[in-house]
Design a protein around this motif. Structure first.
Motif, PDB file in Angstrom:
ATOM      1  N   THR A  40       0.829  -1.311   0.089  1.00 25.65           N
ATOM      2  CA  THR A  40       0.032  -0.016  -0.064  1.00 25.65           C
ATOM      3  C   THR A  40       0.867   1.287   0.037  1.00 25.65           C
ATOM      4  N   THR A  41       0.337   2.535  -0.536  1.00 26.04           N
ATOM      5  CA  THR A  41       0.793   3.624  -0.365  1.00 26.04           C
ATOM      6  C   THR A  41       0.003   4.555   0.395  1.00 26.04           C
ATOM      7  N   GLY A  42       0.726   5.489   1.092  1.00 26.69           N
ATOM      8  CA  GLY A  42       0.016   6.313   2.063  1.00 26.69           C
ATOM      9  C   GLY A  42      -0.887   7.017   1.686  1.00 26.69           C
ATOM     10  N   ALA A  43      -1.953   7.603   2.468  1.00 25.82           N
ATOM     11  CA  ALA A  43      -2.943   8.302   2.069  1.00 25.82           C
ATOM     12  C   ALA A  43      -2.362   9.868   2.242  1.00 25.82           C
ATOM     13  N   GLY A  44      -3.158  10.871   1.662  1.00 31.34           N
ATOM     14  CA  GLY A  44      -2.448  12.000   1.516  1.00 31.34           C
ATOM     15  C   GLY A  44      -3.351  13.105   2.460  1.00 31.34           C
ATOM     16  N   LEU A  45      -2.812  13.988   3.080  1.00 36.41           N
ATOM     17  CA  LEU A  45      -3.535  15.275   3.444  1.00 36.41           C
ATOM     18  C   LEU A  45      -3.717  16.231   1.925  1.00 36.41           C
ATOM     19  N   GLY A  46      -2.734  15.768   1.425  1.00 34.87           N
ATOM     20  CA  GLY A  46      -3.059  16.031  -0.192  1.00 34.87           C
ATOM     21  C   GLY A  46      -3.131  14.876  -1.075  1.00 34.87           C
ATOM     22  N   ASP A  47      -2.405  14.561  -2.019  1.00 35.97           N
ATOM     23  CA  ASP A  47      -2.536  13.379  -2.772  1.00 35.97           C
ATOM     24  C   ASP A  47      -2.299  12.222  -2.198  1.00 35.97           C
ATOM     25  N   GLY A  48      -2.845  11.133  -2.447  1.00 34.65           N
ATOM     26  CA  GLY A  48      -2.417   9.750  -2.050  1.00 34.65           C
ATOM     27  C   GLY A  48      -1.131   9.573  -2.764  1.00 34.65           C
ATOM     28  N   GLY A  49      -0.670   8.483  -2.312  1.00 35.83           N
ATOM     29  CA  GLY A  49       0.624   8.113  -2.936  1.00 35.83           C
ATOM     30  C   GLY A  49       0.577   7.103  -4.075  1.00 35.83           C
ATOM     31  N   ASP A  50       1.281   7.544  -5.212  1.00 33.02           N
ATOM     32  CA  ASP A  50       0.986   6.498  -6.358  1.00 33.02           C
ATOM     33  C   ASP A  50       2.040   5.256  -6.419  1.00 33.02           C
ATOM     34  N   GLY A  51       1.393   4.482  -7.244  1.00 39.47           N
ATOM     35  CA  GLY A  51       2.324   3.024  -7.255  1.00 39.47           C
ATOM     36  C   GLY A  51       2.384   2.082  -6.352  1.00 39.47           C
ATOM     37  N   ALA A  52       1.465   1.536  -5.793  1.00 35.81           N
ATOM     38  CA  ALA A  52       1.215   0.645  -4.638  1.00 35.81           C
ATOM     39  C   ALA A  52       2.141  -0.457  -4.754  1.00 35.81           C
ATOM     40  N   GLY A  53       2.044  -1.213  -5.973  1.00 35.62           N
ATOM     41  CA  GLY A  53       2.955  -2.033  -6.373  1.00 35.62           C
ATOM     42  C   GLY A  53       4.423  -1.628  -6.599  1.00 35.62           C
ATOM     43  N   VAL A  54       4.472  -0.969  -7.929  1.00 32.51           N
ATOM     44  CA  VAL A  54       5.939  -0.579  -8.338  1.00 32.51           C
ATOM     45  C   VAL A  54       5.577   0.936  -8.871  1.00 32.51           C
ATOM     46  N   PHE A  55       6.532   2.015  -8.552  1.00 36.85           N
ATOM     47  CA  PHE A  55       6.568   3.276  -9.038  1.00 36.85           C
ATOM     48  C   PHE A  55       7.858   3.453  -9.688  1.00 36.85           C
ATOM     49  N   CYS A  56       7.627   3.888 -11.030  1.00 38.38           N
ATOM     50  CA  CYS A  56       9.003   4.088 -11.744  1.00 38.38           C
ATOM     51  C   CYS A  56       8.792   5.392 -12.561  1.00 38.38           C
ATOM     52  N   THR A  57       9.967   6.160 -12.170  1.00 39.29           N
ATOM     53  CA  THR A  57      10.056   7.647 -12.839  1.00 39.29           C
ATOM     54  C   THR A  57      11.412   7.862 -13.455  1.00 39.29           C
ATOM     55  N   GLY A  58      11.564   9.057 -14.128  1.00 40.38           N
ATOM     56  CA  GLY A  58      12.853   9.246 -14.856  1.00 40.38           C
ATOM     57  C   GLY A  58      13.071   8.578 -16.132  1.00 40.38           C
ATOM     58  N   THR A  59      14.138   8.804 -16.464  1.00 41.32           N
ATOM     59  CA  THR A  59      14.673   8.190 -17.812  1.00 41.32           C
ATOM     60  C   THR A  59      15.199   6.838 -17.741  1.00 41.32           C
ATOM     61  N   GLY A  60      14.256   5.987 -17.418  1.00 40.61           N
ATOM     62  CA  GLY A  60      14.785   4.488 -17.033  1.00 40.61           C
ATOM     63  C   GLY A  60      13.642   3.703 -17.982  1.00 40.61           C
ATOM     64  N   ARG A  61      13.881   2.304 -17.454  1.00 45.54           N
ATOM     65  CA  ARG A  61      13.004   1.192 -17.983  1.00 45.54           C
ATOM     66  C   ARG A  61      12.417   0.228 -17.030  1.00 45.54           C
ATOM     67  N   LEU A  62      11.418  -0.057 -17.132  1.00 40.95           N
ATOM     68  CA  LEU A  62      10.898  -1.085 -16.235  1.00 40.95           C
ATOM     69  C   LEU A  62      10.339  -2.009 -16.771  1.00 40.95           C
ATOM     70  N   THR A  63      10.714  -3.609 -16.928  1.00 41.78           N
ATOM     71  CA  THR A  63      10.467  -4.510 -17.577  1.00 41.78           C
ATOM     72  C   THR A  63       9.859  -5.403 -16.425  1.00 41.78           C
ATOM     73  N   VAL A  64       8.725  -6.055 -16.707  1.00 43.63           N
ATOM     74  CA  VAL A  64       7.920  -6.934 -15.699  1.00 43.63           C
ATOM     75  C   VAL A  64       7.680  -8.350 -16.383  1.00 43.63           C
TER      76      VAL A  64
END
Length: 227
Positions: free
Chosen positions: A147-171
């Motif tokens: 799980t990701t945390g609830a937000g006072l603002g936004d809730g957390g993204d990517g409860a399983g996997v969060f991937c950002t930036g100039t990379g690659r995610l292979t499942v």
């Protein structure tokens, strides 16, 4: 485990016998930029994986994850069960500027922190795994009930996997199921949303990250209320 990692050099394998590993030096394991493998005695045997457990025992006043991977050009984590991680970002594994292969792992019941009034108001991203500017491959893994945390603002993204930036995610040949992103907050004294619920109950990819998914089951994941 950390002591073994500290003396390992590029190309070495750290082999973990079956058992439950808790406490200092068996969590928050820093690979130190090394090109090494950390594995159970037989990663392809589900019984061995079930019996080789890193229990992070994370709690709101004591944040812990299993692995911190930064600046690693070819690390591997294989055949482990990782559970009970709790961190601000990446409940079980945090990966930055690295090439990381995760195989035959069970990653379950890890989480990120909720937003705070005295700090980041958004819930933390990456309930199980957070990767930024990395080449991350998940193969024959199960990610569930993270799980990701609830937000006072936004809730957390990517409860399983969060991937950002100039990379690659292979499942590949993975099951990512029953993970839940955090709810968004409400305006004080009202029922109106102050923020969006977390996106990507199973996988969240952003910021130019390339995603490939093969022969996998991604099911029964949920985004946060307001998402």
């Amino acid at each position: 485990i950390q002591a073994a990692v500290d003396v390992a050099t590029d190309g070495d394998s750290v082999i973990i016998n079956p058992g439950v590993y808790r406490g200092p030096d068996n969590r928050d394991i820093d690979l130190g930029g090394k090109k090494i493998t950390i594995q159970s005695t037989n990663p392809s045997d589900p019984n061995v994986v079930d019996a080789t457990i890193i229990d992070c025992t994370g709690a709101p006043g004591e944040l812990h994850r299993a692995f911190y991977v930064a600046g690693c050009s070819g690390a591997e984590i294989s055949g482990l069960t990782i559970t009970n991680g709790l961190s601000s970002t990446g409940g079980a594994i945090y990966c930055k500027d690295s090439t990381l292969l995760v195989t035959y792992c069970r990653i379950l019941r890890n989480a990120t922190m909720a937003g705070r009034a005295d700090g980041d108001r958004d819930g933390g991203p990456g309930g199980a795994i957070y990767a930024t500017s990395s080449i991350l491959t998940l193969r024959n893994c199960t990610l569930t009930h993270n799980t990701t945390g609830a937000g006072l603002g936004d809730g957390g993204d990517g409860a399983g996997v969060f991937c950002t930036g100039t990379g690659r995610l292979t499942v590949e040949a993975c099951q990512i199921s029953r993970n839940a992103a955090g709810d968004g907050g409400q305006e004080q004294g009202t029922s109106s949303p102050a923020g969006h619920g977390g996106s990507g109950g199973g996988i969240y990819c952003a910021g130019g990250c390339i995603l490939e998914v093969h022969n996998s089951r991604i099911e029964a994941n949920v985004s946060g209320a307001g998402g």
